[in-house]
Design a protein around this motif. Sequence first.
Motif, short mmCIF file in Angstrom:
data_model
loop_
_atom_site.label_atom_id
_atom_site.label_comp_id
_atom_site.label_asym_id
_atom_site.label_seq_id
_atom_site.Cartn_x
_atom_site.Cartn_y
_atom_site.Cartn_z
N ALA A 30 38.59 47.68 28.36
CA ALA A 30 37.69 48.67 28.69
C ALA A 30 37.48 48.50 30.08
O ALA A 30 37.46 49.41 30.94
N GLY A 31 36.97 47.29 30.57
CA GLY A 31 36.96 46.78 31.82
C GLY A 31 38.00 47.06 32.72
O GLY A 31 38.20 47.57 33.85
N VAL A 32 39.08 46.61 32.12
CA VAL A 32 40.38 46.65 32.98
C VAL A 32 40.88 47.92 33.12
O VAL A 32 41.26 48.29 34.25
N GLU A 33 40.68 48.95 32.20
CA GLU A 33 40.89 50.31 32.36
C GLU A 33 40.16 50.93 33.64
O GLU A 33 40.61 51.75 34.26
N ALA A 34 38.98 50.51 33.69
CA ALA A 34 38.06 50.91 34.65
C ALA A 34 38.51 50.32 35.89
O ALA A 34 38.28 51.51 36.81
N LEU A 35 38.96 49.22 35.93
CA LEU A 35 39.35 48.67 37.27
C LEU A 35 40.59 49.37 37.63
O LEU A 35 40.67 49.95 38.92
N GLU A 36 41.59 49.74 36.77
CA GLU A 36 42.78 50.37 37.30
C GLU A 36 42.52 51.76 37.76
O GLU A 36 43.34 52.50 38.63
N GLN A 37 41.67 52.55 36.85
CA GLN A 37 41.35 53.91 37.27
C GLN A 37 40.56 53.96 38.76
O GLN A 37 40.76 54.85 39.55
N GLY A 38 39.87 52.81 39.04
CA GLY A 38 39.42 52.74 40.19
C GLY A 38 40.29 52.35 41.58
O GLY A 38 39.70 52.35 42.65
N GLY A 39 41.31 52.17 41.30
CA GLY A 39 42.43 51.98 42.20
C GLY A 39 42.43 50.45 42.73
O GLY A 39 42.82 50.21 43.64
N LEU A 40 42.13 49.55 41.93
CA LEU A 40 42.08 48.08 41.92
C LEU A 40 43.22 47.57 42.51
O LEU A 40 43.40 46.81 43.39
N ARG A 41 44.34 48.08 41.66
CA ARG A 41 45.68 47.33 41.85
C ARG A 41 46.42 47.82 43.46
O ARG A 41 46.59 46.96 44.15
N ALA A 42 46.15 49.03 43.70
CA ALA A 42 46.63 49.54 45.06
C ALA A 42 45.80 48.81 46.19
O ALA A 42 46.14 48.60 47.22
N ILE A 45 46.62 45.12 46.51
CA ILE A 45 48.02 45.06 47.26
C ILE A 45 47.87 45.46 48.81
O ILE A 45 48.43 44.68 49.45
N SER A 46 47.05 46.34 49.22
CA SER A 46 46.62 46.71 50.60
C SER A 46 46.10 45.46 51.09
O SER A 46 46.43 45.13 52.29
N ALA A 47 45.13 44.99 50.47
CA ALA A 47 44.31 43.73 51.13
C ALA A 47 45.24 42.68 51.36
O ALA A 47 45.16 41.78 52.46
N VAL A 48 46.05 42.35 50.31
CA VAL A 48 47.02 41.12 50.50
C VAL A 48 48.10 41.48 51.83
O VAL A 48 48.31 40.49 52.49
N LYS A 49 48.64 42.64 52.03
CA LYS A 49 49.31 43.19 52.97
C LYS A 49 48.74 42.96 54.33
O LYS A 49 49.28 42.35 55.17
N ALA A 50 47.77 43.21 54.31
CA ALA A 50 46.55 43.23 55.52
C ALA A 50 46.33 41.97 56.12
O ALA A 50 46.58 41.53 57.07
N SER A 51 46.12 40.88 55.08
CA SER A 51 45.89 39.64 55.60
C SER A 51 47.04 38.99 55.76
O SER A 51 47.17 38.16 56.66
N THR A 52 48.05 39.40 55.10
CA THR A 52 49.46 38.53 55.60
C THR A 52 49.91 39.15 56.75
O THR A 52 50.32 38.17 57.59
N ARG A 53 49.87 40.42 57.11
CA ARG A 53 50.01 40.74 58.57
C ARG A 53 49.29 39.99 59.57
O ARG A 53 49.70 39.75 60.34
N ARG A 54 47.84 40.11 59.30
CA ARG A 54 47.19 39.35 60.48
C ARG A 54 47.16 37.75 60.64
O ARG A 54 47.36 37.56 61.62
#
Length: 72
Positions: A30-42, A45-54
């Motif tokens: 139930a918690g995992v589903e809430a995280l996925e619905q809130g866009g945690l995965r995307a 990914i965006s945070a990792v890309k931003a930190s890698t770029r920096r």
Amino acid sequence: MGAAKMVLETGKHPGELKDAVTSPGGTTIAGVEALEQGGLRATTISAVKASTRRSMQLGGVSEEDIKSKYNL
């Protein structure tokens, strides 16, 4: 054992490992589903890309290489 270590050592997809430790209809899924619905995965990914770029910028990698070689 951490999740990343489990993926590397077992060769299993993270989703398969998640399914092995969560009960259908249980509290964890139930918690995992809430995280996925809130866009945690995307967002992750965006945070990792931003930190890698920096990190590349701070390391002296050219903007041209960051864009053309690494697609960031």
